[in-house]
Design a protein around this motif. Structure first.
Motif, short mmCIF file in Angstrom:
data_model
loop_
_atom_site.label_atom_id
_atom_site.label_comp_id
_atom_site.label_asym_id
_atom_site.label_seq_id
_atom_site.Cartn_x
_atom_site.Cartn_y
_atom_site.Cartn_z
N ASN A 33 0.32 22.88 60.25
CA ASN A 33 -0.32 24.12 59.81
C ASN A 33 -1.26 24.68 60.87
OD1 ASN A 33 1.06 23.92 57.41
ND2 ASN A 33 -0.67 23.04 56.27
N LEU A 34 -1.98 23.79 61.56
CA LEU A 34 -2.85 24.25 62.65
C LEU A 34 -2.03 24.91 63.75
CD1 LEU A 34 -5.34 21.22 62.87
CD2 LEU A 34 -5.90 23.57 62.19
N GLY A 35 -0.82 24.38 64.02
CA GLY A 35 0.07 25.01 64.99
C GLY A 35 0.49 26.40 64.56
N VAL A 36 0.73 26.56 63.24
CA VAL A 36 1.08 27.88 62.72
C VAL A 36 -0.06 28.87 62.93
CG1 VAL A 36 1.66 29.17 60.63
CG2 VAL A 36 2.69 26.92 61.03
N ILE A 37 -1.30 28.41 62.67
CA ILE A 37 -2.47 29.29 62.87
C ILE A 37 -2.58 29.69 64.34
CG2 ILE A 37 -4.99 29.34 62.83
CD1 ILE A 37 -4.89 27.61 60.33
N ALA A 38 -2.42 28.72 65.26
CA ALA A 38 -2.49 29.03 66.69
C ALA A 38 -1.39 30.02 67.09
CB ALA A 38 -2.37 27.75 67.51
N ARG A 39 -0.20 29.85 66.49
CA ARG A 39 0.90 30.77 66.79
C ARG A 39 0.58 32.18 66.30
NH1 ARG A 39 6.17 29.69 63.49
NH2 ARG A 39 4.93 30.90 62.00
N GLU A 40 0.00 32.29 65.08
CA GLU A 40 -0.35 33.59 64.53
C GLU A 40 -1.43 34.28 65.37
OE1 GLU A 40 0.97 35.25 61.99
OE2 GLU A 40 2.48 33.67 61.78
N ARG A 41 -2.28 33.50 66.01
CA ARG A 41 -3.34 34.07 66.85
C ARG A 41 -2.86 34.31 68.28
NH1 ARG A 41 -8.76 30.64 65.61
NH2 ARG A 41 -9.60 32.30 66.93
N GLY A 42 -1.59 33.96 68.57
CA GLY A 42 -1.03 34.22 69.90
C GLY A 42 -1.33 33.13 70.91
N ASP A 43 -1.93 32.03 70.47
CA ASP A 43 -2.25 30.93 71.38
C ASP A 43 -1.08 29.94 71.34
OD1 ASP A 43 -3.37 29.02 72.97
OD2 ASP A 43 -5.22 28.76 71.78
N HIS A 44 0.01 30.27 72.06
CA HIS A 44 1.22 29.46 72.00
C HIS A 44 1.02 28.07 72.59
CE1 HIS A 44 3.89 33.33 71.69
NE2 HIS A 44 3.10 33.13 70.64
N GLU A 45 0.18 27.98 73.64
CA GLU A 45 -0.05 26.68 74.27
C GLU A 45 -0.71 25.72 73.28
OE1 GLU A 45 -2.26 24.78 78.22
OE2 GLU A 45 -2.23 26.96 77.88
N LYS A 46 -1.72 26.22 72.56
CA LYS A 46 -2.40 25.38 71.57
C LYS A 46 -1.45 25.03 70.44
CE LYS A 46 -6.25 23.45 70.22
NZ LYS A 46 -6.90 22.38 71.00
N ALA A 47 -0.60 26.00 70.07
CA ALA A 47 0.35 25.75 69.00
C ALA A 47 1.32 24.64 69.39
CB ALA A 47 1.11 27.03 68.67
N LEU A 48 1.82 24.68 70.64
CA LEU A 48 2.73 23.65 71.12
C LEU A 48 2.07 22.27 71.08
CD1 LEU A 48 4.46 25.49 74.11
CD2 LEU A 48 5.53 24.79 71.96
N THR A 49 0.77 22.22 71.45
CA THR A 49 0.04 20.94 71.42
C THR A 49 0.03 20.36 70.01
OG1 THR A 49 -1.37 21.66 73.25
CG2 THR A 49 -2.16 19.82 71.90
N TYR A 50 -0.36 21.21 69.02
CA TYR A 50 -0.40 20.76 67.63
C TYR A 50 0.99 20.31 67.17
CZ TYR A 50 -5.20 22.36 66.80
OH TYR A 50 -6.55 22.52 66.82
N TYR A 51 2.06 21.08 67.52
CA TYR A 51 3.42 20.75 67.09
C TYR A 51 3.89 19.42 67.67
CZ TYR A 51 3.95 25.45 65.10
OH TYR A 51 3.81 26.59 64.35
N HIS A 52 3.62 19.20 68.97
CA HIS A 52 4.03 17.95 69.60
C HIS A 52 3.33 16.74 68.96
CE1 HIS A 52 6.82 19.18 72.70
NE2 HIS A 52 5.97 20.15 73.15
N GLU A 53 1.99 16.90 68.66
CA GLU A 53 1.27 15.82 67.98
C GLU A 53 1.88 15.53 66.62
OE1 GLU A 53 -2.76 17.10 67.83
OE2 GLU A 53 -3.19 16.67 69.94
N ALA A 54 2.19 16.59 65.87
CA ALA A 54 2.78 16.43 64.54
C ALA A 54 4.16 15.77 64.64
CB ALA A 54 2.86 17.78 63.84
N LEU A 55 4.95 16.21 65.64
CA LEU A 55 6.30 15.66 65.79
C LEU A 55 6.24 14.16 66.09
CD1 LEU A 55 9.36 16.09 65.99
CD2 LEU A 55 9.05 16.71 68.40
N GLN A 56 5.33 13.78 66.97
CA GLN A 56 5.20 12.37 67.34
C GLN A 56 4.81 11.51 66.13
OE1 GLN A 56 2.37 11.69 70.45
NE2 GLN A 56 2.83 9.49 70.62
N MET A 57 3.87 12.01 65.36
CA MET A 57 3.42 11.27 64.18
C MET A 57 4.51 11.21 63.12
SD MET A 57 -0.51 12.71 63.83
CE MET A 57 -0.86 11.67 62.43
N ALA A 58 5.28 12.31 62.96
CA ALA A 58 6.37 12.33 61.97
C ALA A 58 7.45 11.33 62.33
CB ALA A 58 6.94 13.74 61.85
#
Length: 395
Positions: A33-58
């Motif tokens: 969800n934090l990645g979605v918020i970063a994406r909505e704010r246009g911060d794609h780099e931050k969004a990718l960071t959140y997504y990669h962390e989530a993917l690793q944990m999943a």
């Protein structure tokens, strides 16, 4: 749309879960969800960071459904960036969705893959994914529509039943309210009746008590009046008795004063007579006859010995003590160095005799009396302005 507040609450939730060490799956979803918020704010780099962390944990948790969602989000960001690396993520996400039979996730994957290939001019592949998207979307829409219709019907039936129940409840409330009002009215009437009876009995009892109290008060007043009359009569008798006692005391005191004055006058007259005899004998002594001279000398000696004899003084002292009780004792206790003659002088001064009268009674000169009075003042330590006779009046 309140992205900052949403991010704040997501971070707080993650901190609590990590501190407690529970719900790892929940933490993965929150990072997604934090990645979605970063994406909505246009911060794609931050969004990718959140997504990669989530993917690793999943993947560590083997949460395949969340993994599919995170892979799709990664592919979406990379697709928006124009990165060809988006395709493997989107395809892997689709594979997991088909494996787990997640139609909603499949529909999202078909749409994203259709857009990815269309952006690169692969229209045939894009059309293939679009057809799959359309079929699945129609299928889901039909299912969702049917479910929605059933839901709306259930809601309608529920509302009708609730309205009926509400109406029945209102009717029951009305009947209950009427019953309560009637019960309250009956109870209030009963309470008022009982209260009236109680107040009536209390009033009647109060009247009886007031009557008895007035009667008792009247009797008490009569007794007090009789007592006051008796006390007044007793007081009159006491006053009469005190007056009689005072009169008798006054009469006795006057008698004693008369006796005291008589005794003093006897001493005074005796000394006067003896002085006259002494003067006559003094004249006879001036003659020439020797025998007469001897007799006269003997007469003078007897007179000298008998002037102011102790018997006359004791008589005077008894009368004086009966009028001025304790005079000599009090005076001697306070001034123990007073002589016998000084006590006599004090008694005569207390009788308010003049120096001349005292001189005649003590058979001495007036100057000697004044000298003795001066010595008394010194023994009494009197100041010049203090009166000797007033001082002696205290005893």
């Amino acid at each position: 749309g309140l992205l900052d507040e949403a991010k704040h609450y997501y971070l707080q939730s993650i901190a609590i879960k990590e501190e407690m060490g529970v719900d790892i799956s929940g933490i993965i979803k929150l990072r997604n969800n934090l990645g979605v918020i970063a994406r909505e704010r246009g911060d794609h780099e931050k969004a990718l960071t959140y997504y990669h962390e989530a993917l690793q944990m999943a993947r560590q948790l083997n949460d395949r459904q969340t993994e599919a969602s995170v892979l799709n989000n990664l592919g979406t960001i990379l697709m928006m960036e124009g990165d060809d690396e988006a395709l493997p993520y989107l395809e892997e996400s689709l594979d997991i969705a088909m494996e787990l039979q997640l139609p909603q996730q499949q529909r999202i994957n078909y749409d994203n893959l259709h857009q990815f290939h269309a952006n690169r001019g692969n229209y045939e592949v894009a059309y293939s994914y679009l057809q799959r998207y359309q079929v699945l979307n129609d299928s889901l829409f039909s299912v969702e529509s049917a479910a929605r219709i059933a839901e709306l019907g259930a809601i309608y039936d529920t509302e009708i039943k609730e309205q009926e129940n509400l109406l029945l409840k209102e009717q029951a409330e009305v009947l209950r309210a009427r019953f309560i009002m009637v019960s309250i009215s009956v109870l209030a009437t009963g309470v008022l009746a009982v209260l009236f009876i109680v107040l009536f009995n209390l009033k009647r009892k109060s009247l009886r008590q007031s009557k008895a109290l007035l009667q008792s008060q009247s009797e008490l007043n009569s007794l007090e009046k009789e007592k006051a009359r008796q006390e007044q009569q007793h007081l009159k008798e006491l006053l009469f008795a005190e007056e009689e006692i005072t009169r008798l005391q006054k009469s006795q005191l006057e008698g004693k004063n008369r006796e005291l004055a008589t005794s003093a006058m006897l001493i005074l007259n005796k000394n006067d007579i003896l002085n006259e005899v002494r003067q006559v004998a003094q004249k006879a002594l001036e003659g020439e006859n020797r025998e007469r001279e001897q007799c006269i000398r003997q007469l003078l000696g007897d007179i000298e010995r008998n002037i102011d004899i102790d018997e006359q003084w004791q008589l005077f002292k008894r009368h004086f003590e009966s009028v001025h009780s304790g005079f000599f004792q009090l005076l001697s206790d306070r001034f123990p160095d007073l002589t016998h003659d000084e006590l006599k002088l004090c008694a005569y001064l207390r009788m308010n005799f003049s120096s001349k009268e005292i001189a005649r009674m003590l058979n001495m000169a007036v100057e000697s009396v004044n000298t003795k009075r001066y010595r008394l003042r010194k023994k009494f330590r009197l100041q010049n302005e203090e009166n000797l006779i007033v001082f002696l009046m205290q005893f």
